[in-house]
Write a protein that holds these residues in place. Sequence first.
Motif, PDB file in Angstrom:
ATOM      1  N   TRP A   1       0.877  -1.195   0.000  1.00 22.44           N
ATOM      2  CA  TRP A   1       0.000   0.000   0.000  1.00 22.44           C
ATOM      3  C   TRP A   1       0.901   1.227   0.000  1.00 22.44           C
ATOM      4  O   TRP A   1       1.644   1.452   0.967  1.00 22.44           O
ATOM      5  CB  TRP A   1      -0.883   0.022   1.250  1.00 22.44           C
ATOM      6  CG  TRP A   1      -2.021  -0.948   1.250  1.00 22.44           C
ATOM      7  CD1 TRP A   1      -1.964  -2.306   1.090  1.00 22.44           C
ATOM      8  CD2 TRP A   1      -3.407  -0.628   1.472  1.00 22.44           C
ATOM      9  NE1 TRP A   1      -3.215  -2.854   1.184  1.00 22.44           N
ATOM     10  CE2 TRP A   1      -4.120  -1.850   1.423  1.00 22.44           C
ATOM     11  CE3 TRP A   1      -4.112   0.548   1.695  1.00 22.44           C
ATOM     12  CZ2 TRP A   1      -5.507  -1.908   1.592  1.00 22.44           C
ATOM     13  CZ3 TRP A   1      -5.493   0.488   1.878  1.00 22.44           C
ATOM     14  CH2 TRP A   1      -6.175  -0.728   1.819  1.00 22.44           C
ATOM     15  N   PHE A   2       0.827   2.015  -1.067  1.00 22.95           N
ATOM     16  CA  PHE A   2       1.637   3.229  -1.178  1.00 22.95           C
ATOM     17  C   PHE A   2       0.744   4.465  -1.199  1.00 22.95           C
ATOM     18  O   PHE A   2      -0.368   4.418  -1.758  1.00 22.95           O
ATOM     19  CB  PHE A   2       2.438   3.222  -2.484  1.00 22.95           C
ATOM     20  CG  PHE A   2       3.547   2.208  -2.504  1.00 22.95           C
ATOM     21  CD1 PHE A   2       4.807   2.527  -2.033  1.00 22.95           C
ATOM     22  CD2 PHE A   2       3.332   0.933  -3.008  1.00 22.95           C
ATOM     23  CE1 PHE A   2       5.830   1.592  -2.047  1.00 22.95           C
ATOM     24  CE2 PHE A   2       4.350  -0.013  -3.023  1.00 22.95           C
ATOM     25  CZ  PHE A   2       5.605   0.326  -2.551  1.00 22.95           C
ATOM     26  N   ASP A   3       1.240   5.576  -0.654  1.00 23.86           N
ATOM     27  CA  ASP A   3       0.585   6.848  -0.917  1.00 23.86           C
ATOM     28  C   ASP A   3       0.592   7.035  -2.429  1.00 23.86           C
ATOM     29  O   ASP A   3       1.636   6.778  -3.075  1.00 23.86           O
ATOM     30  CB  ASP A   3       1.360   8.010  -0.274  1.00 23.86           C
ATOM     31  CG  ASP A   3       1.125   8.083   1.230  1.00 23.86           C
ATOM     32  OD1 ASP A   3       0.035   7.671   1.684  1.00 23.86           O
ATOM     33  OD2 ASP A   3       2.031   8.555   1.941  1.00 23.86           O
ATOM     34  N   LEU A   4      -0.534   7.460  -2.993  1.00 21.04           N
ATOM     35  CA  LEU A   4      -0.578   7.678  -4.442  1.00 21.04           C
ATOM     36  C   LEU A   4       0.479   8.724  -4.802  1.00 21.04           C
ATOM     37  O   LEU A   4       0.438   9.839  -4.296  1.00 21.04           O
ATOM     38  CB  LEU A   4      -1.972   8.155  -4.853  1.00 21.04           C
ATOM     39  CG  LEU A   4      -2.204   8.287  -6.361  1.00 21.04           C
ATOM     40  CD1 LEU A   4      -2.081   6.943  -7.060  1.00 21.04           C
ATOM     41  CD2 LEU A   4      -3.561   8.916  -6.648  1.00 21.04           C
ATOM     42  N   PRO A   5       1.462   8.355  -5.650  1.00 18.02           N
ATOM     43  CA  PRO A   5       2.539   9.311  -5.921  1.00 18.02           C
ATOM     44  C   PRO A   5       2.051  10.527  -6.712  1.00 18.02           C
ATOM     45  O   PRO A   5       0.983  10.473  -7.338  1.00 18.02           O
ATOM     46  CB  PRO A   5       3.549   8.491  -6.742  1.00 18.02           C
ATOM     47  CG  PRO A   5       2.827   7.297  -7.218  1.00 18.02           C
ATOM     48  CD  PRO A   5       1.631   7.078  -6.344  1.00 18.02           C
ATOM     49  N   ALA A   6       2.834  11.594  -6.680  1.00 17.00           N
ATOM     50  CA  ALA A   6       2.484  12.808  -7.426  1.00 17.00           C
ATOM     51  C   ALA A   6       2.245  12.426  -8.885  1.00 17.00           C
ATOM     52  O   ALA A   6       2.952  11.599  -9.441  1.00 17.00           O
ATOM     53  CB  ALA A   6       3.617  13.819  -7.326  1.00 17.00           C
ATOM     54  N   GLY A   7       1.239  13.025  -9.479  1.00 17.79           N
ATOM     55  CA  GLY A   7       0.916  12.669 -10.860  1.00 17.79           C
ATOM     56  C   GLY A   7      -0.193  11.635 -10.918  1.00 17.79           C
ATOM     57  O   GLY A   7      -0.730  11.347 -11.980  1.00 17.79           O
ATOM     58  N   GLY A   8      -0.521  11.030  -9.768  1.00 18.89           N
ATOM     59  CA  GLY A   8      -1.664  10.124  -9.690  1.00 18.89           C
ATOM     60  C   GLY A   8      -1.488   8.826 -10.454  1.00 18.89           C
ATOM     61  O   GLY A   8      -0.371   8.400 -10.748  1.00 18.89           O
ATOM     62  N   HIS A   9      -2.624   8.224 -10.798  1.00 17.64           N
ATOM     63  CA  HIS A   9      -2.597   6.908 -11.456  1.00 17.64           C
ATOM     64  C   HIS A   9      -1.897   6.950 -12.813  1.00 17.64           C
ATOM     65  O   HIS A   9      -1.281   5.973 -13.217  1.00 17.64           O
ATOM     66  CB  HIS A   9      -4.010   6.364 -11.587  1.00 17.64           C
ATOM     67  CG  HIS A   9      -4.565   5.880 -10.281  1.00 17.64           C
ATOM     68  ND1 HIS A   9      -5.189   6.721  -9.390  1.00 17.64           N
ATOM     69  CD2 HIS A   9      -4.544   4.666  -9.699  1.00 17.64           C
ATOM     70  CE1 HIS A   9      -5.540   6.038  -8.321  1.00 17.64           C
ATOM     71  NE2 HIS A   9      -5.167   4.780  -8.477  1.00 17.64           N
ATOM     72  N   ASP A  10      -2.019   8.091 -13.533  1.00 20.92           N
ATOM     73  CA  ASP A  10      -1.358   8.186 -14.839  1.00 20.92           C
ATOM     74  C   ASP A  10       0.146   7.964 -14.706  1.00 20.92           C
ATOM     75  O   ASP A  10       0.794   7.458 -15.619  1.00 20.92           O
ATOM     76  CB  ASP A  10      -1.588   9.568 -15.453  1.00 20.92           C
ATOM     77  CG  ASP A  10      -2.922   9.625 -16.185  1.00 20.92           C
ATOM     78  OD1 ASP A  10      -3.611   8.589 -16.216  1.00 20.92           O
ATOM     79  OD2 ASP A  10      -3.254  10.688 -16.712  1.00 20.92           O
ATOM     80  N   HIS A  11       0.718   8.378 -13.578  1.00 24.50           N
ATOM     81  CA  HIS A  11       2.148   8.187 -13.359  1.00 24.50           C
ATOM     82  C   HIS A  11       2.442   6.808 -12.776  1.00 24.50           C
ATOM     83  O   HIS A  11       3.457   6.196 -13.079  1.00 24.50           O
ATOM     84  CB  HIS A  11       2.697   9.267 -12.411  1.00 24.50           C
ATOM     85  CG  HIS A  11       2.962  10.558 -13.090  1.00 24.50           C
ATOM     86  ND1 HIS A  11       4.147  11.225 -12.990  1.00 24.50           N
ATOM     87  CD2 HIS A  11       2.190  11.298 -13.919  1.00 24.50           C
ATOM     88  CE1 HIS A  11       4.089  12.325 -13.719  1.00 24.50           C
ATOM     89  NE2 HIS A  11       2.902  12.396 -14.282  1.00 24.50           N
TER      90      HIS A  11
END
Length: 321
Positions: free
Chosen positions: A267-277
């Motif tokens: 489980w990760f914090d959604l990285p910057a840029g969201g799912h597209d990234h």
Amino acid sequence: MKEPSVDVDPRKVAEHELGPVDWQEGGTWGYCKCPGAHLHNKPTRHRDCRVYMDGAPRIYCLHSSCSRTLMTAADELRGSVRALCPEGSLPPRSLPTPEELERRRSKNAALAAALSITEDWAKDWSQWRWPLEDLYRSNPRQGATQTDFFREMWSPSDVVWVGEAHHSGPPYYKRWMTADDWAHMPDPLPERFGHFICPSTFQPGAMHRRKEHLLSCPFVIAEADSLSEDPVENLSRNLAAIRFLRDRAGWNLRAVIFSGSKSYHGWFDLPAGGHDHAVPLLKAIGCDPAAARPTQPVRRPGAMRDGVEQKLCWLSHSGKP
Ligand SMILES: [Zn+2]
């Protein structure tokens, strides 16, 4: 130029040649039955094929085995539209909006970044090996329980879904409660509460586990259940993939949960840029993009799966008050 003898709506021509079309965006394009569907070598789904009626008519399908048939069908459709419809009856080909262009640019950049990082993974994934005993030893929250999980991962008022995969819809309204309510439930939760949890938060009053009922997507799940045919090796590579995402890609790991079978869920914090990234990188290292979907039910810590615990193995300190 030949004057058309009748004034026909070009969309009617498309429907005549392709069958019913589910028109979108004021009829500039729509979903249709693929004229080469009989040639598909994978199952045909409802929204695989599209016809575009801005500028010269075009037909696109997600399958490739039908491409020749599509070219012919599109040629015929263009010919019929030319013959039957007044000139200018189709809107000019719409250009992507600046927002859409930016989204595409950012997605391509994410893809390029993902590919450059994953060269390291492809060269030697084993440098990110994370033996289970090391993972347990490094667990910041030794002995963390289901209650800790609900307290750590969400804010108390966040609405969180727990249940079985099919528990969606009004009869299952009790599957949605605040993280605080879940944290006050018996620990572990009785089996009748189901084996799954959804990492996203929902709008208050939500009764469907659907995208339009989501409030936020704080996490993305990394899971790989097909990195190796050998189950033990697969578990080992799965943990390495989680460590790679944390240590090489710089994602913020929040929890690791054993699925009770052949995989771990990071489980990760959604990285910057969201799912597209996030998704291109997950795919590139062999993680299952389905597990990363915001509405996906994933294994709930503490539930039993065929006598094996879906165990919370690692939990971060969130730093929340
Ligand atoms: Zn097709």
